[in-house]
Write a protein that holds these residues in place. Structure first.
Motif, PDB file in Angstrom:
ATOM      1  N   PRO A  60       0.826  -1.212   0.000  1.00  0.00           N
ATOM      2  CA  PRO A  60       0.000   0.000   0.000  1.00  0.00           C
ATOM      3  C   PRO A  60       0.861   1.264   0.000  1.00  0.00           C
ATOM      4  O   PRO A  60       2.012   1.238   0.412  1.00  0.00           O
ATOM      5  CB  PRO A  60      -0.788  -0.106   1.308  1.00  0.00           C
ATOM      6  N   ASP A  61       0.275   2.333  -0.465  1.00  0.00           N
ATOM      7  CA  ASP A  61       0.824   3.673  -0.227  1.00  0.00           C
ATOM      8  C   ASP A  61       0.114   4.141   1.033  1.00  0.00           C
ATOM      9  O   ASP A  61      -1.115   4.104   1.103  1.00  0.00           O
ATOM     10  CB  ASP A  61       0.492   4.617  -1.387  1.00  0.00           C
ATOM     11  N   TRP A  62       0.880   4.562   2.032  1.00  0.00           N
ATOM     12  CA  TRP A  62       0.228   4.939   3.288  1.00  0.00           C
ATOM     13  C   TRP A  62       1.037   5.948   4.055  1.00  0.00           C
ATOM     14  O   TRP A  62       2.203   6.203   3.756  1.00  0.00           O
ATOM     15  CB  TRP A  62      -0.077   3.719   4.137  1.00  0.00           C
ATOM     16  N   SER A  63       0.364   6.522   5.045  1.00  0.00           N
ATOM     17  CA  SER A  63       1.029   7.457   5.954  1.00  0.00           C
ATOM     18  C   SER A  63       0.455   7.242   7.344  1.00  0.00           C
ATOM     19  O   SER A  63      -0.652   6.730   7.509  1.00  0.00           O
ATOM     20  CB  SER A  63       0.830   8.904   5.510  1.00  0.00           C
ATOM     21  N   ASN A  64       1.242   7.650   8.339  1.00  0.00           N
ATOM     22  CA  ASN A  64       0.832   7.494   9.724  1.00  0.00           C
ATOM     23  C   ASN A  64       1.204   8.747  10.495  1.00  0.00           C
ATOM     24  O   ASN A  64       2.326   9.228  10.411  1.00  0.00           O
ATOM     25  CB  ASN A  64       1.538   6.270  10.335  1.00  0.00           C
ATOM     26  N   VAL A  65       0.228   9.295  11.218  1.00  0.00           N
ATOM     27  CA  VAL A  65       0.470  10.379  12.161  1.00  0.00           C
ATOM     28  C   VAL A  65      -0.220   9.977  13.458  1.00  0.00           C
ATOM     29  O   VAL A  65      -1.445   9.841  13.503  1.00  0.00           O
ATOM     30  CB  VAL A  65      -0.079  11.727  11.654  1.00  0.00           C
ATOM     31  N   TYR A  66       0.586   9.731  14.476  1.00  0.00           N
ATOM     32  CA  TYR A  66       0.140   9.287  15.795  1.00  0.00           C
ATOM     33  C   TYR A  66      -0.828   8.110  15.682  1.00  0.00           C
ATOM     34  O   TYR A  66      -0.407   6.995  15.412  1.00  0.00           O
ATOM     35  CB  TYR A  66      -0.440  10.439  16.616  1.00  0.00           C
ATOM     36  N   ASN A  67      -2.127   8.317  15.883  1.00  0.00           N
ATOM     37  CA  ASN A  67      -3.079   7.209  15.898  1.00  0.00           C
ATOM     38  C   ASN A  67      -3.849   7.052  14.593  1.00  0.00           C
ATOM     39  O   ASN A  67      -4.795   6.275  14.521  1.00  0.00           O
ATOM     40  CB  ASN A  67      -4.069   7.364  17.054  1.00  0.00           C
ATOM     41  N   THR A  68      -3.466   7.767  13.558  1.00  0.00           N
ATOM     42  CA  THR A  68      -4.189   7.766  12.290  1.00  0.00           C
ATOM     43  C   THR A  68      -3.322   7.178  11.185  1.00  0.00           C
ATOM     44  O   THR A  68      -2.165   7.562  11.014  1.00  0.00           O
ATOM     45  CB  THR A  68      -4.604   9.196  11.909  1.00  0.00           C
ATOM     46  N   VAL A  69      -3.906   6.236  10.435  1.00  0.00           N
ATOM     47  CA  VAL A  69      -3.223   5.626   9.295  1.00  0.00           C
ATOM     48  C   VAL A  69      -4.095   5.848   8.062  1.00  0.00           C
ATOM     49  O   VAL A  69      -5.274   5.496   8.051  1.00  0.00           O
ATOM     50  CB  VAL A  69      -2.993   4.114   9.504  1.00  0.00           C
ATOM     51  N   ASN A  70      -3.514   6.469   7.042  1.00  0.00           N
ATOM     52  CA  ASN A  70      -4.186   6.654   5.755  1.00  0.00           C
ATOM     53  C   ASN A  70      -3.611   5.643   4.775  1.00  0.00           C
ATOM     54  O   ASN A  70      -2.386   5.546   4.621  1.00  0.00           O
ATOM     55  CB  ASN A  70      -3.967   8.074   5.229  1.00  0.00           C
ATOM     56  N   VAL A  71      -4.501   4.892   4.138  1.00  0.00           N
ATOM     57  CA  VAL A  71      -4.091   3.833   3.219  1.00  0.00           C
ATOM     58  C   VAL A  71      -4.650   4.123   1.838  1.00  0.00           C
ATOM     59  O   VAL A  71      -5.832   4.451   1.692  1.00  0.00           O
ATOM     60  CB  VAL A  71      -4.604   2.457   3.696  1.00  0.00           C
ATOM     61  N   MET A  72      -3.807   3.985   0.812  1.00  0.00           N
ATOM     62  CA  MET A  72      -4.239   4.108  -0.578  1.00  0.00           C
ATOM     63  C   MET A  72      -3.762   2.870  -1.321  1.00  0.00           C
ATOM     64  O   MET A  72      -2.602   2.473  -1.193  1.00  0.00           O
ATOM     65  CB  MET A  72      -3.654   5.362  -1.222  1.00  0.00           C
ATOM     66  N   LEU A  73      -4.668   2.240  -2.051  1.00  0.00           N
ATOM     67  CA  LEU A  73      -4.346   1.031  -2.797  1.00  0.00           C
ATOM     68  C   LEU A  73      -4.539   1.260  -4.288  1.00  0.00           C
ATOM     69  O   LEU A  73      -5.557   1.821  -4.717  1.00  0.00           O
ATOM     70  CB  LEU A  73      -5.245  -0.126  -2.355  1.00  0.00           C
ATOM     71  N   SER A  74      -3.569   0.827  -5.050  1.00  0.00           N
ATOM     72  CA  SER A  74      -3.602   0.878  -6.512  1.00  0.00           C
ATOM     73  C   SER A  74      -2.555  -0.106  -7.001  1.00  0.00           C
ATOM     74  O   SER A  74      -1.570  -0.375  -6.307  1.00  0.00           O
ATOM     75  CB  SER A  74      -3.279   2.293  -7.002  1.00  0.00           C
ATOM     76  N   THR A  75      -2.763  -0.639  -8.177  1.00  0.00           N
ATOM     77  CA  THR A  75      -1.781  -1.549  -8.764  1.00  0.00           C
ATOM     78  C   THR A  75      -1.024  -0.793  -9.837  1.00  0.00           C
ATOM     79  O   THR A  75      -1.539  -0.580 -10.938  1.00  0.00           O
ATOM     80  CB  THR A  75      -2.461  -2.811  -9.333  1.00  0.00           C
ATOM     81  N   HIS A  76       0.163  -0.367  -9.503  1.00  0.00           N
ATOM     82  CA  HIS A  76       0.943   0.478 -10.401  1.00  0.00           C
ATOM     83  C   HIS A  76       1.257  -0.236 -11.723  1.00  0.00           C
ATOM     84  O   HIS A  76       1.299   0.410 -12.774  1.00  0.00           O
ATOM     85  CB  HIS A  76       2.224   0.945  -9.702  1.00  0.00           C
ATOM     86  N   ASP A  77       1.441  -1.555 -11.676  1.00  0.00           N
ATOM     87  CA  ASP A  77       1.766  -2.313 -12.888  1.00  0.00           C
ATOM     88  C   ASP A  77       0.668  -2.263 -13.944  1.00  0.00           C
ATOM     89  O   ASP A  77       0.948  -2.430 -15.128  1.00  0.00           O
ATOM     90  CB  ASP A  77       2.069  -3.775 -12.556  1.00  0.00           C
ATOM     91  N   VAL A  78      -0.589  -2.056 -13.521  1.00  0.00           N
ATOM     92  CA  VAL A  78      -1.688  -1.988 -14.488  1.00  0.00           C
ATOM     93  C   VAL A  78      -2.254  -0.576 -14.619  1.00  0.00           C
ATOM     94  O   VAL A  78      -3.165  -0.344 -15.402  1.00  0.00           O
ATOM     95  CB  VAL A  78      -2.830  -2.991 -14.156  1.00  0.00           C
ATOM     96  N   GLY A  79      -1.742   0.343 -13.836  1.00  0.00           N
ATOM     97  CA  GLY A  79      -2.195   1.729 -13.928  1.00  0.00           C
ATOM     98  C   GLY A  79      -3.575   1.977 -13.359  1.00  0.00           C
ATOM     99  O   GLY A  79      -4.279   2.898 -13.775  1.00  0.00           O
ATOM    100  N   GLY A  80      -3.976   1.177 -12.390  1.00  0.00           N
ATOM    101  CA  GLY A  80      -5.296   1.352 -11.781  1.00  0.00           C
ATOM    102  C   GLY A  80      -5.573   0.259 -10.773  1.00  0.00           C
ATOM    103  O   GLY A  80      -4.655  -0.335 -10.204  1.00  0.00           O
ATOM    104  N   LEU A  81      -6.842  -0.028 -10.574  1.00  0.00           N
ATOM    105  CA  LEU A  81      -7.252  -1.035  -9.594  1.00  0.00           C
ATOM    106  C   LEU A  81      -7.244  -2.431 -10.196  1.00  0.00           C
ATOM    107  O   LEU A  81      -7.652  -2.621 -11.341  1.00  0.00           O
ATOM    108  CB  LEU A  81      -8.655  -0.728  -9.076  1.00  0.00           C
ATOM    109  N   SER A  82      -6.798  -3.386  -9.379  1.00  0.00           N
ATOM    110  CA  SER A  82      -6.830  -4.787  -9.788  1.00  0.00           C
ATOM    111  C   SER A  82      -7.435  -5.606  -8.657  1.00  0.00           C
ATOM    112  O   SER A  82      -7.702  -5.096  -7.560  1.00  0.00           O
ATOM    113  CB  SER A  82      -5.414  -5.291 -10.102  1.00  0.00           C
ATOM    114  N   ALA A  83      -7.600  -6.890  -8.923  1.00  0.00           N
ATOM    115  CA  ALA A  83      -8.127  -7.797  -7.908  1.00  0.00           C
ATOM    116  C   ALA A  83      -7.227  -7.821  -6.673  1.00  0.00           C
ATOM    117  O   ALA A  83      -7.707  -8.044  -5.560  1.00  0.00           O
ATOM    118  CB  ALA A  83      -8.275  -9.202  -8.493  1.00  0.00           C
ATOM    119  N   ARG A  84      -5.937  -7.562  -6.847  1.00  0.00           N
ATOM    120  CA  ARG A  84      -5.013  -7.542  -5.711  1.00  0.00           C
ATOM    121  C   ARG A  84      -5.382  -6.424  -4.724  1.00  0.00           C
ATOM    122  O   ARG A  84      -5.245  -6.591  -3.520  1.00  0.00           O
ATOM    123  CB  ARG A  84      -3.582  -7.357  -6.188  1.00  0.00           C
TER     124      ARG A  84
END
Length: 96
Positions: A60-84
């Motif tokens: 995942p692409d993500w960030s964390n500040v104290y108690n908060t985690v932001n998660v972003m999912l994308s499959t870079h190899d296909v240029g968008g969303l995949s089943a993974r």
């Protein structure tokens, strides 16, 4: 399994089953914010996700500040969303 970008129909159907995930405006990624009681809980969550991501070889692409985690999912190899991405989102939801 061959890696391919989801069709619009498959993506839209999958989004109905992913509570609290947001589809990006360009429909190339999904994201969600998680809040925990403290930093230790957030870090423990990230550790579990990281171990699973290594097994999947899908990170995942993500960030964390104290108690908060932001998660972003994308499959870079296909240029968008995949089943993974959907598999990872479901795993993340299951441990959050």
């Amino acid at each position: 399994m061959e890696l391919a970008e989801l069709t619009d129909h498959a993506r839209d159907a999958a989004m109905r089953g992913l509570k609290d995930w947001t589809l990006a405006e360009d429909a190339k990624s999904i994201s969600r914010q998680f809040k925990f009681v403290d930093f230790n809980a957030a870090f423990a969550f990230m550790t579990r996700v990281a171990l699973h991501a290594e097994k999947m070889d899908h990170h995942p692409d993500w960030s964390n500040v104290y108690n908060t985690v932001n998660v972003m999912l994308s499959t870079h190899d296909v240029g968008g969303l995949s089943a993974r991405d959907l598999e990872m989102a479901k795993f993340i939801d299951g441990i959050a």
